[in-house]
Design an enzyme around this catalytic site. Structure first.
Site, PDB file in Angstrom:
ATOM      1  N   TYR A 196       0.794  -1.160   0.084  1.00  0.00           N
ATOM      2  CA  TYR A 196      -0.009  -0.020  -0.216  1.00  0.00           C
ATOM      3  C   TYR A 196       1.059   1.200  -0.106  1.00  0.00           C
ATOM      4  O   TYR A 196       1.801   1.211   0.718  1.00  0.00           O
ATOM      5  CB  TYR A 196      -0.892   0.064   1.394  1.00  0.00           C
ATOM      6  CG  TYR A 196      -1.699   1.259   1.606  1.00  0.00           C
ATOM      7  CD1 TYR A 196      -3.093   1.293   1.004  1.00  0.00           C
ATOM      8  CD2 TYR A 196      -1.259   2.410   2.046  1.00  0.00           C
ATOM      9  CE1 TYR A 196      -3.886   2.757   0.802  1.00  0.00           C
ATOM     10  CE2 TYR A 196      -2.028   3.656   1.940  1.00  0.00           C
ATOM     11  CZ  TYR A 196      -3.185   3.556   1.267  1.00  0.00           C
ATOM     12  OH  TYR A 196      -3.901   4.922   1.438  1.00  0.00           O
ATOM     13  N   GLU A 228      -3.114   7.513  -4.217  1.00  0.00           N
ATOM     14  CA  GLU A 228      -3.152   6.214  -3.484  1.00  0.00           C
ATOM     15  C   GLU A 228      -2.887   5.147  -4.692  1.00  0.00           C
ATOM     16  O   GLU A 228      -3.528   5.222  -5.791  1.00  0.00           O
ATOM     17  CB  GLU A 228      -4.463   6.068  -2.831  1.00  0.00           C
ATOM     18  CG  GLU A 228      -4.497   4.887  -1.925  1.00  0.00           C
ATOM     19  CD  GLU A 228      -5.789   4.499  -1.299  1.00  0.00           C
ATOM     20  OE1 GLU A 228      -6.843   4.461  -2.117  1.00  0.00           O
ATOM     21  OE2 GLU A 228      -6.018   4.650  -0.021  1.00  0.00           O
TER      22      GLU A 228
END
Ligand code: GDP
Ligand code: MN
Length: 390
Positions: free
Chosen positions: A109, A197
């Site tokens: 992530y 992101e």
């Protein structure tokens, strides 16, 4: 302002983030054509909607033949995708992204956000990607790494290297991670982003770091100087109530209740919503008409609130400081007549020229419900709502 995954990938790739090869389709045939052109024997077909959680919701599929690509794409086009992050209506699928599938060894992530506390860009990363950051923070908080960037210095190379080490990356993965983090930081800073992101950022079986998903969001207050970003806006993905209000310079946030609110000042708007809740009602929206509310602006606010079919009662609450109650009252009367209103309207005016304002409301002959205090206005709105329901 949000953009689509394929647009974010295109931007990030320009800054040096490795992304899979792919193509955008507006029809199942185009999707199949992209698969053939890309070559290989596996493709990922992805609904392009402004939302995460598409995988879980059935909007992403790994396909093994050109026919499967076409068939899955056909199930997406013209439908709405309902995810954990959308409302119950979901979002329309008009665009589908087809990309060459990657063999995943590990999912990471990587996120960049504005940390309001330190007033700096914060980089968040985890060696445990794939799930949404909220779930990750809940299920594996220890895996999260956070790093704040000093704007005067910029992102130092040692910082991204430290980040890569802390995620347990090794060998050639480290240089790729450093490169990707720096590219994301530059994209964020140079384009006035609010959020970048990549989830998942994967290491493939052949040892390459690749962004399999990408999300970017931009500061609306900076869009005046980012015309190329503004062109990426897709209104089909926005709440029509909110984009309509924005076009007219009103700050509007749609909510789930049925009492429409027309208020000046963000603080007063929030206090009014609290009072409605306290009185047992549910606000349909947050709406701040701003300081200099002319009659035209008040009328526009009415039109905006009325675009929400759930609205049963309208509550107008104006505290006139730089504003004038008589102008607001004129606006209410005009809007009531021009919009042919049949809903109950509760009006509370206070401040400059309040006596003149009340006189205008009284002399209008319209069935307006007036109130002197905020509490009284909220109670009357909730009462009127109950009468409507009965
Ligand atoms: P989201 O659910 O909206 O966040 O959409 P993603 O783009 O993250 O895709 C959902 C999931 O599909 C990812 O978390 C991956 O596990 C999987 N996925 C996406 N691309 C690929 C790929 O190229 N190969 C494989 N095996 N899985 C993929
Ligand atoms: Mn994702």
């Amino acid at each position: 302002m949000d953009i689509h995954e394929y647009q974010a990938k295109e931007i990030l790739a320009r800054f040096g983030v490795p992304v899979p090869r792919g193509g955008l389709a507006y029809s199942p045939e185009q999707a199949g054509y992209h698969a053939r052109e890309l070559g290989g024997d596996a493709w990922v077909v992805k609904a392009q909607v402004h939302s995460g959680g598409r995988g879980e919701a059935g909007g992403v599929k790994l396909c093994r033949s050109e026919e499967e690509v076409r068939e899955f794409a056909a199930t997406l086009f013209g439908h709405k995708l309902v995810t954990k992050q959308t409302d119950a209506n979901g979002k329309d699928i008009f665009r589908v992204w087809v990309e060459a599938a990657s063999d995943i060894e590990q999912e990471l992530y990587l996120g960049l956000v504005l940390d309001r506390k330190s007033e700096r860009i914060m980089i968040v990363a985890s060696g445990h990607g794939g799930m949404e950051i909220e779930d990750l923070a809940h299920e594996d908080p220890d895996s999260l790494r956070r790093m704040v960037v000093d704007p005067a210095v910029g992102l130092a190379e040692y910082q991204s290297r430290e980040l890569a080490f802390s995620l347990g990356l090794r060998g050639g993965e480290i240089a790729q991670m450093v490169n990707t983090v720096r590219a994301c930081y530059r994209a964020y800073r140079d384009l006035d982003a609010m959020m970048v992101e990549i989830n998942p950022l994967v290491i493939t079986k052949s040892g390459d770091l690749v962004a399999l998903d990408a999300k970017m969001s931009f500061d609306t207050n900076a869009l005046f100087r980012r015309p190329q970003i503004l062109e990426l806006r897709d209104r089909s993905q926005e709440d029509p109530r909110e984009s309509n209000a924005e076009d007219h310079g009103l700050a509007y946030v749609g909510l789930d209740g049925d009492i429409g609110c027309i208020i000046n000042g963000a603080g007063l708007a929030m206090a009014t919503m609290d009072m409605i809740k306290l009185a047992g009602g549910e606000p349909a929206n947050f709406l701040d008409i701003g300081g200099g509310a002319s009659p035209e602006r008040v009328a526009q606010a009415f039109r905006t609130v009325l675009t929400d079919a759930n609205v049963q009662v309208i509550l107008v609450n104006i505290f006139a400081g730089i504003n004038r109650c008589d102008w607001v009252a004129e606006g209410v009367v005009q809007a009531y007549k021009s919009e042919g209103l049949t809903l109950p309207v509760v009006v509370r005016l206070a401040g400059t020229n309040v006596a003149e304002g009340r006189k205008i409301l009284e002399q209008s002959g319209l069935p307006l419900i007036t109130a002197d205090t905020l509490a009284e206005a909220a109670e009357k709105a909730v009462e009127a709502r109950a009468r409507q329901a009965a």
